[in-house]
Design a protein around this motif. Structure first.
Motif, PDB file in Angstrom:
ATOM      1  N   TYR A  64      10.036   1.519  -2.669  1.00 16.69           N
ATOM      2  CA  TYR A  64       9.723   0.479  -1.709  1.00 16.69           C
ATOM      3  C   TYR A  64       9.045   1.082  -0.480  1.00 16.69           C
ATOM      4  CZ  TYR A  64      12.743  -2.374  -4.618  1.00 16.69           C
ATOM      5  OH  TYR A  64      13.283  -3.046  -5.687  1.00 16.69           O
ATOM      6  N   LEU A  65       9.534   2.226  -0.047  1.00 19.46           N
ATOM      7  CA  LEU A  65       8.916   2.899   1.092  1.00 19.46           C
ATOM      8  C   LEU A  65       7.507   3.352   0.740  1.00 19.46           C
ATOM      9  CD1 LEU A  65       9.116   4.087   3.947  1.00 19.46           C
ATOM     10  CD2 LEU A  65      10.093   6.163   2.933  1.00 19.46           C
ATOM     11  N   GLU A  66       7.311   3.812  -0.486  1.00 21.49           N
ATOM     12  CA  GLU A  66       5.997   4.287  -0.907  1.00 21.49           C
ATOM     13  C   GLU A  66       4.967   3.155  -0.901  1.00 21.49           C
ATOM     14  OE1 GLU A  66       6.774   6.067  -4.677  1.00 21.49           O
ATOM     15  OE2 GLU A  66       7.907   7.748  -3.820  1.00 21.49           O
ATOM     16  N   THR A  67       5.375   1.966  -1.354  1.00 22.56           N
ATOM     17  CA  THR A  67       4.419   0.850  -1.328  1.00 22.56           C
ATOM     18  C   THR A  67       4.104   0.441   0.100  1.00 22.56           C
ATOM     19  OG1 THR A  67       6.159  -0.853  -1.479  1.00 22.56           O
ATOM     20  CG2 THR A  67       5.250  -0.030  -3.550  1.00 22.56           C
ATOM     21  N   TYR A  68       5.083   0.560   0.971  1.00 25.97           N
ATOM     22  CA  TYR A  68       4.892   0.205   2.378  1.00 25.97           C
ATOM     23  C   TYR A  68       3.915   1.156   3.061  1.00 25.97           C
ATOM     24  CZ  TYR A  68       6.100  -0.220   7.369  1.00 25.97           C
ATOM     25  OH  TYR A  68       6.050  -0.352   8.728  1.00 25.97           O
ATOM     26  N   LEU A  69       3.979   2.423   2.716  1.00 20.69           N
ATOM     27  CA  LEU A  69       3.178   3.444   3.395  1.00 20.69           C
ATOM     28  C   LEU A  69       1.772   3.602   2.827  1.00 20.69           C
ATOM     29  CD1 LEU A  69       5.892   6.234   3.872  1.00 20.69           C
ATOM     30  CD2 LEU A  69       4.979   4.671   5.601  1.00 20.69           C
ATOM     31  N   GLN A  70       1.460   2.908   1.742  1.00 17.81           N
ATOM     32  CA  GLN A  70       0.132   3.039   1.159  1.00 17.81           C
ATOM     33  C   GLN A  70      -0.945   2.499   2.103  1.00 17.81           C
ATOM     34  OE1 GLN A  70       0.209   2.521  -3.546  1.00 17.81           O
ATOM     35  NE2 GLN A  70       1.250   0.832  -2.559  1.00 17.81           N
ATOM     36  N   GLU A  71      -2.135   3.063   1.965  1.00 17.28           N
ATOM     37  CA  GLU A  71      -3.275   2.550   2.726  1.00 17.28           C
ATOM     38  C   GLU A  71      -3.674   1.200   2.159  1.00 17.28           C
ATOM     39  OE1 GLU A  71      -7.946   3.756   3.727  1.00 17.28           O
ATOM     40  OE2 GLU A  71      -6.606   5.177   2.687  1.00 17.28           O
ATOM     41  N   GLU A  72      -4.074   0.288   3.032  1.00 17.73           N
ATOM     42  CA  GLU A  72      -4.460  -1.047   2.579  1.00 17.73           C
ATOM     43  C   GLU A  72      -5.899  -1.069   2.090  1.00 17.73           C
ATOM     44  OE1 GLU A  72      -4.861  -5.632   4.313  1.00 17.73           O
ATOM     45  OE2 GLU A  72      -4.126  -4.023   5.613  1.00 17.73           O
ATOM     46  N   GLY A  73      -6.141  -1.900   1.078  1.00 14.43           N
ATOM     47  CA  GLY A  73      -7.505  -2.112   0.606  1.00 14.43           C
ATOM     48  C   GLY A  73      -8.015  -1.066  -0.364  1.00 14.43           C
ATOM     49  N   VAL A  74      -7.121  -0.288  -0.962  1.00  9.44           N
ATOM     50  CA  VAL A  74      -7.520   0.723  -1.942  1.00  9.44           C
ATOM     51  C   VAL A  74      -6.655   0.556  -3.188  1.00  9.44           C
ATOM     52  CG1 VAL A  74      -8.214   2.355  -0.153  1.00  9.44           C
ATOM     53  CG2 VAL A  74      -5.875   2.429  -1.042  1.00  9.44           C
ATOM     54  N   ASP A  86      -5.881  -3.285  -5.842  1.00  9.70           N
ATOM     55  CA  ASP A  86      -6.096  -3.426  -4.402  1.00  9.70           C
ATOM     56  C   ASP A  86      -4.739  -3.610  -3.732  1.00  9.70           C
ATOM     57  OD1 ASP A  86      -6.716  -4.141  -1.791  1.00  9.70           O
ATOM     58  OD2 ASP A  86      -8.370  -5.467  -2.353  1.00  9.70           O
ATOM     59  N   THR A  87      -4.350  -2.652  -2.897  1.00  7.63           N
ATOM     60  CA  THR A  87      -3.019  -2.695  -2.278  1.00  7.63           C
ATOM     61  C   THR A  87      -2.844  -3.858  -1.301  1.00  7.63           C
ATOM     62  OG1 THR A  87      -3.814  -1.133  -0.593  1.00  7.63           O
ATOM     63  CG2 THR A  87      -2.625  -0.219  -2.490  1.00  7.63           C
ATOM     64  N   THR A  88      -3.939  -4.541  -0.980  1.00 11.35           N
ATOM     65  CA  THR A  88      -3.834  -5.720  -0.131  1.00 11.35           C
ATOM     66  C   THR A  88      -2.973  -6.787  -0.796  1.00 11.35           C
ATOM     67  OG1 THR A  88      -6.056  -5.274   0.713  1.00 11.35           O
ATOM     68  CG2 THR A  88      -5.175  -7.451   1.148  1.00 11.35           C
ATOM     69  N   ALA A  89      -2.864  -6.726  -2.097  1.00 12.13           N
ATOM     70  CA  ALA A  89      -2.086  -7.706  -2.859  1.00 12.13           C
ATOM     71  C   ALA A  89      -0.582  -7.508  -2.688  1.00 12.13           C
ATOM     72  CB  ALA A  89      -2.444  -7.626  -4.346  1.00 12.13           C
ATOM     73  N   LEU A  90      -0.173  -6.391  -2.077  1.00 13.06           N
ATOM     74  CA  LEU A  90       1.240  -6.122  -1.814  1.00 13.06           C
ATOM     75  C   LEU A  90       1.520  -6.444  -0.347  1.00 13.06           C
ATOM     76  CD1 LEU A  90       0.395  -4.162  -4.257  1.00 13.06           C
ATOM     77  CD2 LEU A  90       2.346  -2.800  -3.582  1.00 13.06           C
ATOM     78  N   LEU A  91       2.391  -7.402  -0.101  1.00  7.85           N
ATOM     79  CA  LEU A  91       2.648  -7.791   1.280  1.00  7.85           C
ATOM     80  C   LEU A  91       3.253  -6.659   2.094  1.00  7.85           C
ATOM     81  CD1 LEU A  91       3.981 -11.461   0.993  1.00  7.85           C
ATOM     82  CD2 LEU A  91       1.659 -10.637   1.380  1.00  7.85           C
ATOM     83  N   SER A  92       4.015  -5.782   1.449  1.00 10.72           N
ATOM     84  CA  SER A  92       4.622  -4.664   2.178  1.00 10.72           C
ATOM     85  C   SER A  92       3.549  -3.761   2.759  1.00 10.72           C
ATOM     86  CB  SER A  92       5.535  -3.859   1.254  1.00 10.72           C
ATOM     87  OG  SER A  92       4.813  -3.376   0.127  1.00 10.72           O
TER      88      SER A  92
END
Length: 250
Positions: A64-74, A86-92
């Motif tokens: 959960y922390l890893e998804t939160y810390l990812q850069e957005e839009g990649v 596209d990590t933008t699809a993850l609200l975290s």
């Protein structure tokens, strides 16, 4: 006799209680101790409010922390290890840094409000190993159950999407529909009178969000936001996760 008197005097002096430290000195010691305790308490609370706290105490929080810390839009991964285009699809990920509020960063506790009873329950589960990994996916109603609030209030609480809140404190469906009325296909259109889709059925925090509309044949060709998946893909992801869920090794 003199010698005995001297010995008696020495014994009496040895048996007498030690002199107490001056009152001012005792107060100073108490004051220093109080400051140290307060400093430790404040430091712990500050750490408690950071995303890293969750993963350091409960190791099953790492994904959960890893998804939160990812850069957005990649391209990235979800909490189950699945690729996300596209990590933008993850609200975290999307909510960590946002221009929607004046906050430079939205932390976990801003959405997952700490409730003492819930934290005690989670601590017991962590200590006894009474949890599953990966964790099951709760509904918004389950996320807010400890607070005694309704599921949609998870999204419209103060400082978040409060502009969608109605007079009853819940999501105002009309406001929600109007907020995306500019889109060619309005996903929030209330054309199903008896169908009340919960926000969390589409918007996912730690895995790719799901376009639930694609579950109906007339919407199979609808365009989706970048990184989102169809209902069929979302169902498969969740089914695979449940099949791989297990109790932690003791």
């Amino acid at each position: 006799m003199v010698e005995n008197k001297i010995e008696t005097g020495e014994a009496a002096e040895a048996a007498s209680p030690r002199k107490k430290a001056p009152r001012g000195r005792r107060l100073a010691i108490v004051g220093i101790a109080a400051v140290l305790v307060a400093a430790v308490g404040i430091g712990f609370w500050e750490w408690h409010e950071t995303p890293g706290f969750c993963a350091s105490i409960c190791h099953n929080m790492d994904p959960y922390l890893e998804t939160y810390l990812q850069e957005e839009g990649v391209a990235g991964v979800d909490k189950y290890g699945n690729a996300v285009s596209d990590t933008t699809a993850l609200l975290s990920t999307r909510h960590r840094e946002t221009n929607a509020t004046g906050k430079p960063e939205i932390r976990c506790m801003a959405c997952h409000h700490p409730v003492i009873k819930q934290q005690i329950s989670e601590a017991v589960q962590q200590t006894t190993g009474g949890y599953e990994f990966p964790q099951t996916e709760p509904t918004l109603g389950q996320l807010t159950a400890w607070e005694g609030t309704e599921g949609t209030q998870f999204c419209v609480n103060s400082g978040c999407h409060s502009y969608l809140r109605g007079s009853d404190g819940l999501v105002d469906r009309k406001k929600l529909e109007e907020s995306t009325s500019w889109m060619d296909f309005n996903p929030h259109a209330q054309h199903h009178e008896n169908l009340k889709v919960e926000c969390g059925e589409c918007h996912k925090g730690h895995r790719a969000s799901v376009m639930m509309c694609t579950g109906c044949h007339q919407h199979e060709g609808v365009s989706m936001p970048s990184g989102w998946v169809t209902k069929a893909e979302g169902d498969r992801i969740l089914a695979d996760a449940k099949a791989n869920t297990h109790a932690p090794l003791s």
